[in-house]
Write a protein that holds these residues in place. Sequence first.
Motif, PDB file in Angstrom:
ATOM      1  N   SER A 276      -3.477   4.260 -12.351  1.00 26.60           N
ATOM      2  CA  SER A 276      -2.113   3.785 -12.108  1.00 26.60           C
ATOM      3  C   SER A 276      -1.872   2.429 -12.765  1.00 26.60           C
ATOM      4  CB  SER A 276      -1.859   3.658 -10.604  1.00 26.60           C
ATOM      5  OG  SER A 276      -1.924   4.904  -9.969  1.00 26.60           O
TER       6      SER A 276
ATOM      7  N   TYR B 109       0.591  -0.631 -12.270  1.00 22.50           N
ATOM      8  CA  TYR B 109       1.518  -1.140 -11.266  1.00 22.50           C
ATOM      9  C   TYR B 109       2.498  -2.166 -11.818  1.00 22.50           C
ATOM     10  CZ  TYR B 109      -1.745   1.152  -8.129  1.00 22.50           C
ATOM     11  OH  TYR B 109      -2.534   2.096  -7.507  1.00 22.50           O
TER      12      TYR B 109
ATOM     13  N   ILE C  36      -0.163  -4.744  -4.777  1.00 20.23           N
ATOM     14  CA  ILE C  36      -0.415  -3.664  -3.828  1.00 20.23           C
ATOM     15  C   ILE C  36      -1.563  -4.049  -2.909  1.00 20.23           C
ATOM     16  CG2 ILE C  36       0.376  -1.915  -5.472  1.00 20.23           C
ATOM     17  CD1 ILE C  36      -2.701  -1.107  -5.574  1.00 20.23           C
ATOM     18  N   SER C  37      -1.585  -3.413  -1.734  1.00 21.40           N
ATOM     19  CA  SER C  37      -2.671  -3.599  -0.778  1.00 21.40           C
ATOM     20  C   SER C  37      -3.656  -2.446  -0.918  1.00 21.40           C
ATOM     21  CB  SER C  37      -2.121  -3.637   0.651  1.00 21.40           C
ATOM     22  OG  SER C  37      -1.260  -4.746   0.824  1.00 21.40           O
TER      23      SER C  37
ATOM     24  N   THR D 204       1.210   4.125  -6.423  1.00 18.78           N
ATOM     25  CA  THR D 204       1.706   3.717  -5.115  1.00 18.78           C
ATOM     26  C   THR D 204       0.538   3.327  -4.212  1.00 18.78           C
ATOM     27  OG1 THR D 204       1.584   5.934  -4.116  1.00 18.78           O
ATOM     28  CG2 THR D 204       3.625   5.356  -5.287  1.00 18.78           C
ATOM     29  N   GLU D 205       0.815   2.428  -3.251  1.00 19.61           N
ATOM     30  CA  GLU D 205      -0.197   2.071  -2.261  1.00 19.61           C
ATOM     31  C   GLU D 205      -0.613   3.288  -1.446  1.00 19.61           C
ATOM     32  OE1 GLU D 205       0.844  -1.105   0.306  1.00 19.61           O
ATOM     33  OE2 GLU D 205       1.278  -2.521  -1.313  1.00 19.61           O
TER      34      GLU D 205
ATOM     35  N   ARG E 108       3.983  -5.364  -9.800  1.00 18.03           N
ATOM     36  CA  ARG E 108       3.940  -5.190  -8.348  1.00 18.03           C
ATOM     37  C   ARG E 108       2.553  -5.495  -7.791  1.00 18.03           C
ATOM     38  NH1 ARG E 108       4.516   0.242  -7.109  1.00 18.03           N
ATOM     39  NH2 ARG E 108       4.105   0.782  -9.282  1.00 18.03           N
TER      40      ARG E 108
END
Length: 325
Positions: free
Chosen positions: A231, A233, A238-239, A210-211, A236
Amino acid sequence: MTRTASAFWLNESGKGEVRQVALAEPGPGEVEVRTLFSGVSRGTETLVFRGGVPENQHAVMRAPFQEGDFPWPVKYGYLNVGVVQNGDLKGRTVFCLYPHQTRYVVPEAAVTLVPEAVPAERAVLAGTIETAVNAVWDARPLIGDRIAVVGGGMVGSSIAAVLATFPGARVELVDADPAREEVARKLGVGFALPGNALDGCDLVFHASATEAGLTTALNLLAPEGRVIELSWYGDRLISVPLGEFFHSRRLTIRSSQVGVVGRPDRTYGERMAVALDLLADTRFDALITGHSPFEDLPEVMPKLADGEIPALCHRVDYGQAHVPE
């Protein structure tokens, strides 16, 4: 008469089925394995289950004995423990990176003997503990390090378990789910919700996918500290917060992926043997949070994917599942 085995296949997003597949006779240098248990590592397998593997990662994400192609139909999995049915290893319990299937034939070199001190039920964790061992090799922690593991899923909890007895280290598992505190207690490490985690860390392993988790990991670092990013992702974007103190503290984000051995002086087989030896410790039982029969996988997998069944590693029990002759 053609021999068959039963295997779990993913057909389309949110659906799967048990199919009959052909079972070859073992040839020279091959072993036939009757499965006792397999494991569902919820993070990776449910991402595959929902069809979240990006097209440019299809080759990278293939499991060693996967059949079919992403997104579907595909036979996917990599935590399998069974008993060899032929040859010099007949009767021995082995681990193999094989999908969910009642019997299978693979090269003898593809199986690893399970030490007598490790119950077969616990040995299904070997593939994920191998990932944790590799992450620790990549990180190279030092005696007395202040360490956090952000993300108390299967991979994060496995890393915490491996590090729990590291000399002089302060190890804390950080997760947004308060229920993970009981897992941390059984593993012998500290626990904190993200807002209460101890900062000033020399090393943070990030495994929440998760971000918010990656932001927490960076916030916990001391100057010159490192995040080991595990992780996955999927598809997805992410920032990553690379402003604020990222440069002034000279922080580092380093990837770790099990496809490359984290020590140049060790082989894949040696790494797996290390993981299996670690599993003699009963603390690792805390990572198996549920079980169900093989025949129920079509109903169980969607519940694992949507969180209806909360799990770290969900064990699949084969019981009387057999090969029709």
